[in-house]
Design a protein around this motif. Sequence first.
Motif, PDB file in Angstrom:
ATOM      1  N   ASN A  31      13.001  -3.491  -4.433  1.00 44.86           N
ATOM      2  CA  ASN A  31      12.037  -4.197  -3.586  1.00 44.86           C
ATOM      3  C   ASN A  31      12.149  -3.761  -2.127  1.00 44.86           C
ATOM      4  O   ASN A  31      11.131  -3.546  -1.460  1.00 44.86           O
ATOM      5  CB  ASN A  31      12.265  -5.714  -3.681  1.00 44.86           C
ATOM      6  CG  ASN A  31      11.427  -6.358  -4.773  1.00 44.86           C
ATOM      7  OD1 ASN A  31      10.576  -5.708  -5.376  1.00 44.86           O
ATOM      8  ND2 ASN A  31      11.667  -7.625  -5.030  1.00 44.86           N
ATOM      9  N   MET A  34      10.757  -0.250  -1.736  1.00 40.81           N
ATOM     10  CA  MET A  34       9.285  -0.262  -1.708  1.00 40.81           C
ATOM     11  C   MET A  34       8.796  -0.848  -0.382  1.00 40.81           C
ATOM     12  O   MET A  34       7.805  -0.372   0.188  1.00 40.81           O
ATOM     13  CB  MET A  34       8.731  -1.071  -2.887  1.00 40.81           C
ATOM     14  CG  MET A  34       8.816  -0.347  -4.209  1.00 40.81           C
ATOM     15  SD  MET A  34       7.947  -1.190  -5.539  1.00 40.81           S
ATOM     16  CE  MET A  34       8.935  -2.671  -5.727  1.00 40.81           C
ATOM     17  N   ALA A  37       8.928   1.768   2.227  1.00 38.11           N
ATOM     18  CA  ALA A  37       7.826   2.726   2.042  1.00 38.11           C
ATOM     19  C   ALA A  37       6.510   2.122   2.524  1.00 38.11           C
ATOM     20  O   ALA A  37       5.650   2.829   3.086  1.00 38.11           O
ATOM     21  CB  ALA A  37       7.721   3.118   0.568  1.00 38.11           C
ATOM     22  N   MET A  38       6.337   0.813   2.325  1.00 38.56           N
ATOM     23  CA  MET A  38       5.115   0.159   2.811  1.00 38.56           C
ATOM     24  C   MET A  38       5.088   0.130   4.339  1.00 38.56           C
ATOM     25  O   MET A  38       4.019   0.277   4.950  1.00 38.56           O
ATOM     26  CB  MET A  38       5.008  -1.258   2.237  1.00 38.56           C
ATOM     27  CG  MET A  38       4.739  -1.259   0.732  1.00 38.56           C
ATOM     28  SD  MET A  38       4.681  -2.918   0.024  1.00 38.56           S
ATOM     29  CE  MET A  38       3.076  -3.475   0.638  1.00 38.56           C
ATOM     30  N   MET A  41       3.818   3.318   5.451  1.00 33.62           N
ATOM     31  CA  MET A  41       2.354   3.401   5.310  1.00 33.62           C
ATOM     32  C   MET A  41       1.660   2.627   6.430  1.00 33.62           C
ATOM     33  O   MET A  41       0.621   3.051   6.940  1.00 33.62           O
ATOM     34  CB  MET A  41       1.924   2.861   3.937  1.00 33.62           C
ATOM     35  CG  MET A  41       2.303   3.764   2.768  1.00 33.62           C
ATOM     36  SD  MET A  41       1.604   3.171   1.197  1.00 33.62           S
ATOM     37  CE  MET A  41       3.073   2.899   0.233  1.00 33.62           C
ATOM     38  N   ILE A  42       2.242   1.497   6.828  1.00 43.19           N
ATOM     39  CA  ILE A  42       1.667   0.731   7.946  1.00 43.19           C
ATOM     40  C   ILE A  42       1.714   1.579   9.214  1.00 43.19           C
ATOM     41  O   ILE A  42       0.737   1.642   9.979  1.00 43.19           O
ATOM     42  CB  ILE A  42       2.443  -0.591   8.140  1.00 43.19           C
ATOM     43  CG1 ILE A  42       2.175  -1.535   6.971  1.00 43.19           C
ATOM     44  CG2 ILE A  42       2.053  -1.254   9.467  1.00 43.19           C
ATOM     45  CD1 ILE A  42       3.105  -2.750   6.923  1.00 43.19           C
ATOM     46  N   SER A 132       3.149   9.939   1.664  1.00 41.04           N
ATOM     47  CA  SER A 132       4.086   9.845   0.541  1.00 41.04           C
ATOM     48  C   SER A 132       3.404   9.938  -0.827  1.00 41.04           C
ATOM     49  O   SER A 132       4.090   9.936  -1.853  1.00 41.04           O
ATOM     50  CB  SER A 132       4.851   8.518   0.605  1.00 41.04           C
ATOM     51  OG  SER A 132       3.952   7.417   0.480  1.00 41.04           O
TER      52      SER A 132
END
Lengths: 135, 342
Positions: A31, A34, A37-38, A41-42, A132
């Motif tokens: 979790n 991830m 990684a989010m 992306m933000i 990614s």
Amino acid sequence: MKPSIPAAATDLAERLRAEIVPELTGFRANNVAMGSAMIDMIAEEFDRAAARLFEENEAVRALLRRGGLAADAPTKPDLRVSALEAENDRLRAALIDLQAALETRDDDDARALDADVWRELTRSVERRRIASANF
Amino acid sequence: MKALTEADMTAYLAARFPDWRDVRIDGLHRLPLGASRETYRFDLSYSDGDGAHSDRLILRRDPPVSNVDSDRNHEYSAYRAIHGHGIPVPRMILLEEDPGPMGGAISIAEDLRGYHNSEYQLQQPAWRDKLPHIAAQMWGAMGRLAAVPVENLDLEFMVPATREGTAMQELDFWEATLDKNDVGPEPITRAAIRWLRRNPPPPAQKLAMVHGDFRAGNFLYDDSGTLIAVLDWEMAHRGDPLEDLAWSLARVFSFGKDDRRSGIAPREEAIRIWEAASGLTADPAALHWWELLNCVKGQGIWNSCAQAWTTTSGEREVIHAYAAWWLRNAQDRAILELMGHL
């Protein structure tokens, strides 16, 4: 904001990966990985989101107008990402109808406009690419 | 959703099996496996008239909101149907469809411990030389699954299908999934759906049990790369075996971020292995249709992830938001490539 949001977010994501994920195992480690990684992306999306949505909305409006559909831009543009996304949804819904109609026609004008719709859809996917992503 | 506890598990099993004594659950913890179901690992010990027993087990629980339209009975029955037919799978042990006792329907299976399932691990340099063997294992097993005579399997729990109708049946299902999980207009995916309807594939060469999610990450392998068991059968259905091959070739599962499919082998090599193992032919036009169909299916699943994250009344799953962010645009890009626009 200073430091810049993308720079701070990228640093935070890297710290989570390097310092927190190794301290966890299994479901929790996954979790947090991830989540980091989010955050990446933000960081990637923060600086470009308004520009790409504004550019795409202009491009789709032009295509809709060529297809004979009303697609006036707001007289006073709201440049918040949420407002641009809502407008993007409205325009892309109309684009689906336009493209479906073009596919039923068998003339050069329809084929040319359909080709331009695909070119814009390809550009939109390239604008939205995540570093990614597998593809 | 209520977290599973060792005390709850112990009480449930003691009530379900009144002959068991000294029921004990140890090491219950959730595994990071998949976006659609909760997966837990635990150790069970108990005594009965035959003596003392101990087992290593896996429990899967249905959440209140999932990104995949399936249920415990379906996956449990799918595992049982294919067990003993040449495709290695874990043995199913228990199905509890009543969501009451455990906060959701559950299934329990044997836990094949000590193996790997990571698709990302395969991208590490230490595994590079083993990839040809893993490719032969993965697409070989997929081909053998395609070759299993479907009439020999107990698939009564599945929706009926025909060789002539399976393609449009799958397209109808995934278009309906997109409609039900609408998270915004999808011009590229909708154009793909219209193309698929205008250009139907030939009838399937045969009906097969289609796994539905056969890719790197959904099978166990040992240190040498030998396939130990195929997992995650919740989307299994009767259909065209090309569907599994096409899904495994999907660009979004190219975990090496290059042309190797599933991050394991070039497309042509994967197809060659599958054809040799299945005895079937991967007609290029039909395979292309199923690859594009699987893009629609993928987008249906990623949109369902976004919808599940948005609408759940319980604890949100990080993977639902992550998968939607990470995959939706890549899926569109894969469609563009397959439709010749990239």
